[in-house]
Every structure is written in structure tokens, then in C-alpha cells.
Design a protein around this motif. Structure first.
Motif, PDB file in Angstrom:
ATOM      1  N   ALA A  10       0.837  -1.202   0.000  1.00  0.00           N
ATOM      2  CA  ALA A  10       0.000   0.000   0.000  1.00  0.00           C
ATOM      3  C   ALA A  10       0.872   1.252   0.000  1.00  0.00           C
ATOM      4  CB  ALA A  10      -0.931  -0.012   1.212  1.00  0.00           C
ATOM      5  N   ALA A  11       1.956   1.205   0.757  1.00  0.00           N
ATOM      6  CA  ALA A  11       2.876   2.342   0.793  1.00  0.00           C
ATOM      7  C   ALA A  11       3.572   2.515  -0.551  1.00  0.00           C
ATOM      8  CB  ALA A  11       3.909   2.151   1.906  1.00  0.00           C
ATOM      9  N   VAL A  12       3.900   1.399  -1.201  1.00  0.00           N
ATOM     10  CA  VAL A  12       4.524   1.473  -2.527  1.00  0.00           C
ATOM     11  C   VAL A  12       3.565   2.092  -3.532  1.00  0.00           C
ATOM     12  CG1 VAL A  12       5.542   0.135  -4.410  1.00  0.00           C
ATOM     13  CG2 VAL A  12       6.003  -0.512  -2.047  1.00  0.00           C
ATOM     14  N   ALA A  13       2.303   1.680  -3.488  1.00  0.00           N
ATOM     15  CA  ALA A  13       1.306   2.229  -4.407  1.00  0.00           C
ATOM     16  C   ALA A  13       1.111   3.718  -4.167  1.00  0.00           C
ATOM     17  CB  ALA A  13      -0.014   1.480  -4.244  1.00  0.00           C
ATOM     18  N   GLU A  14       1.093   4.121  -2.903  1.00  0.00           N
ATOM     19  CA  GLU A  14       0.924   5.542  -2.587  1.00  0.00           C
ATOM     20  C   GLU A  14       2.132   6.354  -3.052  1.00  0.00           C
ATOM     21  OE1 GLU A  14       1.295   9.220  -0.400  1.00  0.00           O
ATOM     22  OE2 GLU A  14       2.573   7.457  -0.051  1.00  0.00           O
ATOM     23  N   LEU A  15       3.325   5.801  -2.851  1.00  0.00           N
ATOM     24  CA  LEU A  15       4.538   6.475  -3.310  1.00  0.00           C
ATOM     25  C   LEU A  15       4.552   6.581  -4.836  1.00  0.00           C
ATOM     26  CD1 LEU A  15       7.387   7.632  -2.899  1.00  0.00           C
ATOM     27  CD2 LEU A  15       8.247   5.272  -2.877  1.00  0.00           C
ATOM     28  N   SER A  16       4.129   5.530  -5.505  1.00  0.00           N
ATOM     29  CA  SER A  16       4.078   5.540  -6.968  1.00  0.00           C
ATOM     30  C   SER A  16       3.138   6.614  -7.481  1.00  0.00           C
ATOM     31  CB  SER A  16       3.639   4.168  -7.495  1.00  0.00           C
ATOM     32  OG  SER A  16       4.528   3.148  -7.082  1.00  0.00           O
ATOM     33  N   ASP A  17       1.995   6.760  -6.829  1.00  0.00           N
ATOM     34  CA  ASP A  17       1.031   7.790  -7.232  1.00  0.00           C
ATOM     35  C   ASP A  17       1.635   9.183  -7.091  1.00  0.00           C
ATOM     36  OD1 ASP A  17      -0.888   5.923  -7.863  1.00  0.00           O
ATOM     37  OD2 ASP A  17      -1.928   6.053  -5.940  1.00  0.00           O
ATOM     38  N   ARG A  18       2.358   9.419  -5.996  1.00  0.00           N
ATOM     39  CA  ARG A  18       2.960  10.739  -5.791  1.00  0.00           C
ATOM     40  C   ARG A  18       4.054  11.003  -6.820  1.00  0.00           C
ATOM     41  NH1 ARG A  18       5.699  11.286  -1.177  1.00  0.00           N
ATOM     42  NH2 ARG A  18       5.475   9.185  -0.365  1.00  0.00           N
ATOM     43  N   LEU A  19       4.878  10.008  -7.093  1.00  0.00           N
ATOM     44  CA  LEU A  19       5.928  10.170  -8.096  1.00  0.00           C
ATOM     45  C   LEU A  19       5.333  10.382  -9.486  1.00  0.00           C
ATOM     46  CD1 LEU A  19       8.463   7.429  -6.939  1.00  0.00           C
ATOM     47  CD2 LEU A  19       8.909   9.881  -7.039  1.00  0.00           C
ATOM     48  N   ARG A  20       4.301   9.608  -9.805  1.00  0.00           N
ATOM     49  CA  ARG A  20       3.648   9.731 -11.111  1.00  0.00           C
ATOM     50  C   ARG A  20       3.059  11.135 -11.279  1.00  0.00           C
ATOM     51  NH1 ARG A  20       0.234   6.140 -10.307  1.00  0.00           N
ATOM     52  NH2 ARG A  20       1.388   4.346 -11.144  1.00  0.00           N
ATOM     53  N   GLY A  21       2.407  11.617 -10.237  1.00  0.00           N
ATOM     54  CA  GLY A  21       1.810  12.943 -10.310  1.00  0.00           C
ATOM     55  C   GLY A  21       2.850  14.041 -10.467  1.00  0.00           C
ATOM     56  N   ALA A  22       3.969  13.907  -9.753  1.00  0.00           N
ATOM     57  CA  ALA A  22       5.016  14.920  -9.840  1.00  0.00           C
ATOM     58  C   ALA A  22       5.653  14.934 -11.222  1.00  0.00           C
ATOM     59  CB  ALA A  22       6.076  14.664  -8.764  1.00  0.00           C
ATOM     60  N   ILE A  23       5.960  13.768 -11.748  1.00  0.00           N
ATOM     61  CA  ILE A  23       6.605  13.689 -13.067  1.00  0.00           C
ATOM     62  C   ILE A  23       5.660  14.160 -14.155  1.00  0.00           C
ATOM     63  CG2 ILE A  23       7.647  12.103 -14.740  1.00  0.00           C
ATOM     64  CD1 ILE A  23       8.542  10.383 -12.379  1.00  0.00           C
ATOM     65  N   ALA A  24       4.373  13.875 -14.009  1.00  0.00           N
ATOM     66  CA  ALA A  24       3.391  14.269 -15.024  1.00  0.00           C
ATOM     67  C   ALA A  24       3.237  15.771 -15.138  1.00  0.00           C
ATOM     68  CB  ALA A  24       2.039  13.627 -14.724  1.00  0.00           C
ATOM     69  N   ALA A  33       5.050   5.767 -20.318  1.00  0.00           N
ATOM     70  CA  ALA A  33       6.490   5.936 -20.172  1.00  0.00           C
ATOM     71  C   ALA A  33       6.859   6.242 -18.724  1.00  0.00           C
ATOM     72  CB  ALA A  33       6.995   7.046 -21.095  1.00  0.00           C
ATOM     73  N   ILE A  34       6.059   7.056 -18.060  1.00  0.00           N
ATOM     74  CA  ILE A  34       6.313   7.376 -16.656  1.00  0.00           C
ATOM     75  C   ILE A  34       6.196   6.121 -15.803  1.00  0.00           C
ATOM     76  CG2 ILE A  34       5.439   8.652 -14.662  1.00  0.00           C
ATOM     77  CD1 ILE A  34       4.575  10.868 -16.614  1.00  0.00           C
ATOM     78  N   ASP A  35       5.127   5.354 -16.019  1.00  0.00           N
ATOM     79  CA  ASP A  35       4.941   4.124 -15.248  1.00  0.00           C
ATOM     80  C   ASP A  35       6.086   3.146 -15.479  1.00  0.00           C
ATOM     81  OD1 ASP A  35       2.647   5.026 -14.097  1.00  0.00           O
ATOM     82  OD2 ASP A  35       1.276   3.859 -15.353  1.00  0.00           O
ATOM     83  N   MET A  36       6.561   3.041 -16.712  1.00  0.00           N
ATOM     84  CA  MET A  36       7.650   2.120 -17.002  1.00  0.00           C
ATOM     85  C   MET A  36       8.926   2.545 -16.279  1.00  0.00           C
ATOM     86  SD  MET A  36       7.844  -0.707 -18.768  1.00  0.00           S
ATOM     87  CE  MET A  36       6.778  -0.654 -20.218  1.00  0.00           C
TER      88      MET A  36
END
Length: 322
Positions: A10-24, A33-36
Motif C-alpha cells: 500500500a505504501a509502494v502504491a501511494e509512493l508511486s502515485d505521488r511520483l507519477r503525479g510529480a513527473i506528469a 512511459a512514466i509508469d515504465m
């Protein structure tokens, strides 16, 4: 197959969402490409981005580095770049009358290798030990690299003048190879509006640090992989080695990288277990850059390694969920 683990996914998924949002906020319209890139980061691998100039290869690497509060260095690969520029060199100190090690560009958590195929094979080989073992050896002394350690390399597959194709041993070190592609019309219009007025990268603030990535990687390693899925991965590898369309199949390292990437994808989606789609969706990106087409495939059609791999993956039945 849906066995839970004690991993804090759950923490990994939450961290991924924050990173994805920042990069986007910097890379518009490139969710895949961001997810990869996040899959490779959380799986502890290295990423190769191959595409034409100007589509955001280096910008994605720089944005990923900025989103994580860790050390980052960019190495511009050129024909005159030396191996010691990457690994470092021992310099004699007349005051102490001893040799002191001066670290090279590879000593960072995230290393951006820009246009990696413009350096000579000798210079390219300076990355082999670093990418495989997270360390470098200089003058008989081994130096450990920072943790986490990731290489994001870019190259232009179109312009061949003044380039040196990456040898198979080098390409095999990359967990995933991908292309950016041209942006969709809406994303390109938005890019013209935002990037012409300011630099979104300068406004990006880190959403995690090196320690946070290390914890996430530990959780990813605990994601459950069913024995049937391990057999599925091995079957895919065997098909690349027996296909008449390929003269070089995928290595055992390819299987290890594919399973680690599948675990990362599962954790990013909040699951403590891998499903068949985690493997099949990443198989082409994890295997295509490691194989070589046979003369038959090159003469019979204009198919690329990715085309052949996609066909092989489609032919192999995926394990049924239980």
C-alpha cells in the motif's frame, strides 16, 4: 494464485502515485512511459530510452531524478569521453605522498547517460560492472556505489553517424528498453503553452528521498510470485531461444529482470502478488532489446525484435488464475 504477503505494498502504491503525479507535471501525456520508468526504479534496474531526438528522453530522466531527493549526475557521452570520466581515477597527492581516489560520474544514486551510443565501446564498458554489481574497480580497489543506484541511458536509433552500437552484453544490463513516441495533439498543445513560458522542471519539488526508495524496493522484493508464473517466464525465455526468427535469445538475466519488474508493477497497483498480466505486459519491453533477429526474419519482412517478441508472447498461454 492471489496469495498475500507481508509486504507494505500500500505504501509502494501511494509512493508511486505521488511520483507519477510529480513527473506528469513536466512530462505531459506520457503515462505509460512514466509508469515504465517507475517500474524500473522500484525494481532496482536500469532503463534504456531509445527514440528520435526531441521527444523528451533526457527530460524524463531529469524529471525522475528531480522527483527523488537523491544525488543525480548527468554524463554526456561523446567520442572523447574516457572510462575514467565514468568510474573515477587515482590521483597522487604530493602532500600525503599517497594516491587518492577521485570518484567519476557514476557515483550517484541516479546516473543519466545521455546519448550513450556516442561513446567508444571501451568507454561504454566502464558501466558494465557498475550496472551489474553496483560497484566499480579502479587500480585493483573496489568502490561501492550509492544505494539506490540506477542508470537511465538515452540513445538515438536513427542517426548512426559517429555512434557505436551498444554490444549485447551492455544491452543485457538494462532491465527495460522503451521509446517515448510523439505526444498526442492535446499534450503537445499543453506543452507549447507551459514550456514556452517557464521551465516546469525548475518548479518540481521532490516527493521522496533515497531512503524512501530503498524501503519501497524492499517491499517489492517480498511480492509473491506463484511457481506457475515462474514457469511462464521460463517458457517465454525458451521460446526466444528456439524461434527461427531469432538468432540470439533472451538470457537468464532477462528472466530475473522480468520477474523483478513484474513484482514492481504489482506493488505499484497495491497488490502483494503478481498476476499473469504483470508479466505479459512487460515481456516485450524486458526482452526485445536483448534478442537479435535471424537472417530469415530480416529478409522475409520488416519486422522489428519487438514485433517478433509480441508474437511470441501472444502464442504462449498465460497461466490461469486460481
Amino acid at each position: 494464485m492471489e496469495t498475500k504477503t507481508g509486504a507494505d505494498v500500500a505504501a509502494v502504491a501511494e509512493l508511486s502515485d505521488r511520483l507519477r503525479g510529480a513527473i506528469a507535471t513536466v512530462i505531459e501525456g506520457k503515462t505509460d512511459a512514466i509508469d515504465m520508468s517507475l517500474v524500473v526504479l522500484l525494481a532496482g534496474g536500469h532503463l534504456l530510452i531509445e527514440d528520435v531526438p526531441g521527444v523528451g528522453k533526457t527530460m524524463l530522466a531529469r524529471t525522475l531524478a528531480r522527483a527523488v531527493d537523491c544525488t543525480a549526475r548527468r554524463i554526456q557521452f561523446t567520442a572523447d569521453l574516457l572510462p575514467t570520466d565514468i568510474t573515477g581515477v587515482s590521483v597522487f597527492n604530493p602532500d600525503t605522498r599517497e594516491f587518492q581516489f577521485k570518484p567519476g560520474g557514476v557515483f550517484a544514486n541516479l546516473v543519466i547517460g545521455d546519448e550513450i551510443n556516442r561513446a567508444s565501446p571501451k568507454t561504454q564498458s566502464a558501466l558494465l560492472e557498475a550496472m551489474a554489481e553496483s560497484r566499480v574497480s579502479v587500480d585493483g580497489v573496489t568502490h561501492e556505489l550509492p544505494t539506490p543506484f540506477m542508470v537511465v541511458a538515452t540513445q538515438n536509433p536513427i542517426e548512426m553517424q559517429g555512434t557505436y552500437p551498444l554490444p549485447e552484453a551492455q544491452r543485457d544490463r538494462f532491465m527495460i528498453s522503451m521509446s517515448m513516441g510523439y505526444p498526442a495533439r492535446g499534450a503537445e498543445l499543453e506543452m507549447l503553452d507551459r514550456h514556452s513560458a517557464s521551465d516546469p522542471l525548475s518548479e518540481l519539488r521532490p516527493v521522496t528521498d533515497a531512503a524512501g526508495i530503498v524501503l519501497a524496493k524492499e517491499a517489492v522484493r517480498e511480492v509473491f510470485l506463484h511457481p506457475k508464473l515462474k514457469e511462464y517466464v521460463v517458457t517465454l525465455l525458451e521460446r526466444t531461444r528456439t524461434s527461427e526468427l531469432l538468432r540470439l535469445g533472451a538470457s537468464p538475466r532477462a528472466g530475473l529482470h522480468l520477474t523483478r519488474a513484474a513484482r514492481a508493477r504489482a506493488a505499484m497497483q497495491g497488490r502483494g502478488y503478481v498476476v499473469p498480466e504483470d508479466v505479459s505486459s512487460l515481456a516485450v519491453a524486458a526482452l526485445a532489446h536483448r534478442v537479435l533477429l535471424s537472417p530469415l526474419a530480416m529478409q522475409a519482412s520488416h519486422r522489428t525484435p519487438s514485433d517478433v517478441l509480441a508474437e511470441l508472447v501472444a502464442e504462449v498461454p498465460t497461466p490461469r488464475r486460481t
